[in-house]
Design an enzyme around this catalytic site. Structure first.
Site, PDB file in Angstrom:
ATOM      1  N   SER A 188      11.748   1.110   0.437  1.00 22.10           N
ATOM      2  CA  SER A 188      12.652   2.286  -0.338  1.00 22.10           C
ATOM      3  C   SER A 188      13.268   3.232   0.498  1.00 22.10           C
ATOM      4  O   SER A 188      12.671   4.270   0.773  1.00 22.10           O
ATOM      5  CB  SER A 188      12.059   2.476  -1.528  1.00 22.10           C
ATOM      6  OG  SER A 188      10.805   3.177  -1.513  1.00 22.10           O
ATOM      7  N   GLY A 210       1.249   0.595   5.843  1.00 26.89           N
ATOM      8  CA  GLY A 210      -0.136   0.931   5.216  1.00 26.89           C
ATOM      9  C   GLY A 210       0.230   0.831   3.589  1.00 26.89           C
ATOM     10  O   GLY A 210      -0.662   1.116   2.808  1.00 26.89           O
ATOM     11  N   LYS A 211       1.456   0.711   3.198  1.00 31.09           N
ATOM     12  CA  LYS A 211       1.722   1.000   1.923  1.00 31.09           C
ATOM     13  C   LYS A 211       1.054  -0.125   0.626  1.00 31.09           C
ATOM     14  O   LYS A 211       0.379   0.501  -0.148  1.00 31.09           O
ATOM     15  CB  LYS A 211       3.372   0.791   1.075  1.00 31.09           C
ATOM     16  CG  LYS A 211       4.011   1.487   2.090  1.00 31.09           C
ATOM     17  CD  LYS A 211       5.583   1.364   1.915  1.00 31.09           C
ATOM     18  CE  LYS A 211       6.082  -0.189   1.855  1.00 31.09           C
ATOM     19  NZ  LYS A 211       6.225  -0.487   3.541  1.00 31.09           N
ATOM     20  N   SER A 212       0.931  -1.329   1.123  1.00 31.55           N
ATOM     21  CA  SER A 212       0.195  -2.200   0.188  1.00 31.55           C
ATOM     22  C   SER A 212      -1.305  -2.039   0.230  1.00 31.55           C
ATOM     23  O   SER A 212      -1.910  -2.069  -0.450  1.00 31.55           O
ATOM     24  CB  SER A 212       0.579  -3.906   0.567  1.00 31.55           C
ATOM     25  OG  SER A 212       1.774  -3.895   0.133  1.00 31.55           O
ATOM     26  N   GLY A 263       7.978   3.688   2.863  1.00 28.53           N
ATOM     27  CA  GLY A 263       7.343   4.073   4.488  1.00 28.53           C
ATOM     28  C   GLY A 263       7.759   2.731   5.149  1.00 28.53           C
ATOM     29  O   GLY A 263       8.291   1.470   4.179  1.00 28.53           O
ATOM     30  N   LEU A 264       7.726   2.583   6.333  1.00 29.01           N
ATOM     31  CA  LEU A 264       8.054   1.507   7.272  1.00 29.01           C
ATOM     32  C   LEU A 264       7.178   0.212   6.704  1.00 29.01           C
ATOM     33  O   LEU A 264       6.264   0.515   6.261  1.00 29.01           O
ATOM     34  CB  LEU A 264       8.062   1.646   8.636  1.00 29.01           C
ATOM     35  CG  LEU A 264       8.987   2.656   9.039  1.00 29.01           C
ATOM     36  CD1 LEU A 264       8.610   3.195  10.593  1.00 29.01           C
ATOM     37  CD2 LEU A 264      10.541   2.341   8.996  1.00 29.01           C
ATOM     38  N   SER A 265       7.749  -0.933   7.330  1.00 28.81           N
ATOM     39  CA  SER A 265       6.990  -2.275   6.816  1.00 28.81           C
ATOM     40  C   SER A 265       5.751  -1.955   8.074  1.00 28.81           C
ATOM     41  O   SER A 265       5.893  -1.694   9.154  1.00 28.81           O
ATOM     42  CB  SER A 265       7.850  -3.481   7.223  1.00 28.81           C
ATOM     43  OG  SER A 265       7.130  -4.520   7.504  1.00 28.81           O
ATOM     44  N   GLY A 266       4.524  -2.068   7.446  1.00 32.26           N
ATOM     45  CA  GLY A 266       3.444  -2.117   8.168  1.00 32.26           C
ATOM     46  C   GLY A 266       2.788  -0.936   8.289  1.00 32.26           C
ATOM     47  O   GLY A 266       1.744  -0.646   9.055  1.00 32.26           O
TER      48      GLY A 266
HETATM   49  N1  PPS Z   1      15.463  -6.889   7.150  1.00 36.19           N
HETATM   50  C1  PPS Z   1      14.410  -6.454   6.610  1.00 36.19           C
HETATM   51  N2  PPS Z   1      13.970  -5.195   6.473  1.00 36.19           N
HETATM   52  C2  PPS Z   1      12.787  -4.605   6.422  1.00 36.19           C
HETATM   53  N3  PPS Z   1      11.662  -5.624   5.594  1.00 36.19           N
HETATM   54  C3  PPS Z   1      12.036  -6.800   5.695  1.00 36.19           C
HETATM   55  C4  PPS Z   1      13.175  -7.405   6.282  1.00 36.19           C
HETATM   56  N4  PPS Z   1      13.094  -8.727   6.113  1.00 36.19           N
HETATM   57  C5  PPS Z   1      11.977  -9.161   5.669  1.00 36.19           C
HETATM   58  N5  PPS Z   1      11.268  -7.950   5.325  1.00 36.19           N
HETATM   59  C6  PPS Z   1      10.138  -7.799   4.567  1.00 36.19           C
HETATM   60  O1  PPS Z   1      10.263  -7.345   3.298  1.00 36.19           O
HETATM   61  C7  PPS Z   1       9.482  -6.339   2.948  1.00 36.19           C
HETATM   62  C8  PPS Z   1      10.227  -5.071   2.613  1.00 36.19           C
HETATM   63  O2  PPS Z   1      10.875  -5.396   1.371  1.00 36.19           O
HETATM   64  P1  PPS Z   1      11.126  -4.163   0.458  1.00 36.19           P
HETATM   65  O3  PPS Z   1      11.453  -4.670  -1.046  1.00 36.19           O
HETATM   66  O4  PPS Z   1       9.854  -3.230   0.367  1.00 36.19           O
HETATM   67  O5  PPS Z   1      12.223  -3.613   1.026  1.00 36.19           O
HETATM   68  S1  PPS Z   1      13.170  -2.389   0.342  1.00 36.19           S
HETATM   69  O6  PPS Z   1      12.589  -1.359  -0.276  1.00 36.19           O
HETATM   70  O7  PPS Z   1      14.483  -3.293  -0.178  1.00 36.19           O
HETATM   71  O8  PPS Z   1      14.037  -1.822   1.459  1.00 36.19           O
HETATM   72  C9  PPS Z   1       8.674  -5.841   4.278  1.00 36.19           C
HETATM   73  O9  PPS Z   1       7.354  -5.994   4.089  1.00 36.19           O
HETATM   74  P2  PPS Z   1       6.416  -4.892   4.142  1.00 36.19           P
HETATM   75  O10 PPS Z   1       5.685  -5.152   5.432  1.00 36.19           O
HETATM   76  O11 PPS Z   1       5.357  -5.229   2.703  1.00 36.19           O
HETATM   77  O12 PPS Z   1       7.034  -3.393   3.834  1.00 36.19           O
HETATM   78  C10 PPS Z   1       9.028  -7.127   5.328  1.00 36.19           C
HETATM   79  O13 PPS Z   1       7.793  -7.968   5.556  1.00 36.19           O
HETATM   80  N1  ADP Z   2      -5.941   3.741   8.103  1.00 29.21           N
HETATM   81  C1  ADP Z   2      -5.050   2.746   7.627  1.00 29.21           C
HETATM   82  N2  ADP Z   2      -4.810   2.624   6.323  1.00 29.21           N
HETATM   83  C2  ADP Z   2      -4.016   1.529   5.891  1.00 29.21           C
HETATM   84  N3  ADP Z   2      -3.772   0.534   6.837  1.00 29.21           N
HETATM   85  C3  ADP Z   2      -4.292   0.420   7.968  1.00 29.21           C
HETATM   86  C4  ADP Z   2      -5.167   1.452   8.419  1.00 29.21           C
HETATM   87  N4  ADP Z   2      -5.434   1.205   9.688  1.00 29.21           N
HETATM   88  C5  ADP Z   2      -4.781  -0.289   9.913  1.00 29.21           C
HETATM   89  N5  ADP Z   2      -4.161  -0.655   8.762  1.00 29.21           N
HETATM   90  C6  ADP Z   2      -3.681  -1.875   8.855  1.00 29.21           C
HETATM   91  O1  ADP Z   2      -2.067  -1.738   8.950  1.00 29.21           O
HETATM   92  C7  ADP Z   2      -1.577  -2.891   8.212  1.00 29.21           C
HETATM   93  C8  ADP Z   2      -0.755  -2.133   7.154  1.00 29.21           C
HETATM   94  O2  ADP Z   2      -0.077  -3.503   6.391  1.00 29.21           O
HETATM   95  P1  ADP Z   2       0.526  -3.200   4.949  1.00 29.21           P
HETATM   96  O3  ADP Z   2      -0.415  -2.644   4.333  1.00 29.21           O
HETATM   97  O4  ADP Z   2       0.820  -4.702   4.432  1.00 29.21           O
HETATM   98  O5  ADP Z   2       1.953  -2.220   5.081  1.00 29.21           O
HETATM   99  P2  ADP Z   2       3.013  -2.137   4.385  1.00 29.21           P
HETATM  100  O6  ADP Z   2       2.753  -2.673   2.951  1.00 29.21           O
HETATM  101  O7  ADP Z   2       3.461  -0.931   4.603  1.00 29.21           O
HETATM  102  O8  ADP Z   2       4.027  -2.978   4.847  1.00 29.21           O
HETATM  103  C9  ADP Z   2      -2.707  -3.782   7.467  1.00 29.21           C
HETATM  104  O9  ADP Z   2      -3.074  -4.834   8.187  1.00 29.21           O
HETATM  105  C10 ADP Z   2      -3.845  -2.799   7.679  1.00 29.21           C
HETATM  106  O10 ADP Z   2      -5.297  -2.999   7.644  1.00 29.21           O
END
Ligand code: PPS
Ligand code: ADP
Length: 201
Positions: A109, A40-42, A35-38
């Site tokens: 991914s 909620g994966k982690s 899923g996209l960054s942010g």
């Molecule tokens: N260009 C770009 N695109 C996407 N994400 C970026 C980029 N640069 C830095 N980040 C930070 O790196 C996290 C994503 O890394 P991943 O290893 O999950 O990415 S991937 O699966 O290789 O596509 C992602 O963190 P998450 O928020 O945990 O998903 C971002 O915070």
């Molecule tokens: N229902 C929900 N489930 C999971 N995360 C949530 C939810 N509502 C809000 N959030 C917030 O969304 C953000 C997700 O961030 P994160 O887990 O780091 O995402 P990812 O790992 O996909 O980048 C966190 O700040 C989390 O507290």
């Protein structure tokens, strides 16, 4: 080694995944969040691990914090680097699975080929794909790390969802939209899916 087998029958064979699963009293499985960054994966991965741990089940989370900062700290976000990132993560995951550990990966991914490669390395039967489908607008509104704002200004290139593609999984085992589901609801759905597979009778 072979000629010693009659003397040391214990060396007969190497311990296998099943021996380790028996020791841990669990079946291992790969829970692969995409899923996209942010999205909620982690957050979901951490909450899921806690719930499984409470039930006496041993897990390992792999995410950007422990992979991209270490073993993969030479990789960026070009298509080739993302492929290599996921390839290494899948190989490391396989080692954990073979140790009987429930393995939870939280990586963007971003396309079917990358996820398919991971599933092939890990083994299709062990691979549970979970799509955290939170819409881009909500991820961007959250902007946990301030990266979407930077990507919009062009300060970060190849940012998934903004200037790099994200391809939705075709047949995920589960889809979780955290703009609709609470964290508890997502974890409950996961437990429903996973517990029957990992608890030893
Ligand atoms: N260009 C770009 N695109 C996407 N994400 C970026 C980029 N640069 C830095 N980040 C930070 O790196 C996290 C994503 O890394 P991943 O290893 O999950 O990415 S991937 O699966 O290789 O596509 C992602 O963190 P998450 O928020 O945990 O998903 C971002 O915070
Ligand atoms: N229902 C929900 N489930 C999971 N995360 C949530 C939810 N509502 C809000 N959030 C917030 O969304 C953000 C997700 O961030 P994160 O887990 O780091 O995402 P990812 O790992 O996909 O980048 C966190 O700040 C989390 O507290």
């Amino acid at each position: 080694m072979e000629e010693n087998n009659h003397i040391y029958p214990i060396f007969d064979r190497m311990l296998m995944r099943k021996d380790k699963e028996d020791l841990l009293k669990q079946h291992s499985v790969m829970v692969w969040f995409t899923g996209l960054s942010g999205s909620g994966k982690s957050t979901i991965a951490i909450a899921l691990e806690r719930e499984l741990h409470k039930r006496g089940l041993l897990c390992r989370i792999l995410d950007g914090d422990n992979i991209r900062s270490g073993i993969n700290n030479n990789l960026g976000f070009t298509e080739a680097d993302r492929v290599e990132n996921i390839r290494r993560i899948a190989e490391v995951s396989k080692l954990f699975l073979d140790t009987g550990v429930i393995t939870i990966a939280a990586f963007i991914s971003p396309n079917n080929d990358i996820r398919e490669m991971a599933a092939d390395i890990i083994g299709q039967d062990d691979f549970l794909e979970v799509y955290v489908s939170t819409p881009l607008e909500e991820c961007e509104r959250r902007d946990v790390k301030g990266l979407y704002a930077k990507a919009r200004k062009g300060e970060i290139k190849n940012f998934t969802g903004i200037s790099a593609p994200f391809e939705e999984p075709a047949h995920p085992a589960l889809t979780l939209d955290t703009s609709v589901l609470s964290l508890e609801e997502s974890v409950n759905k996961l437990l429903e899916l996973i517990l029957p597979r990992i608890q030893k009778k």
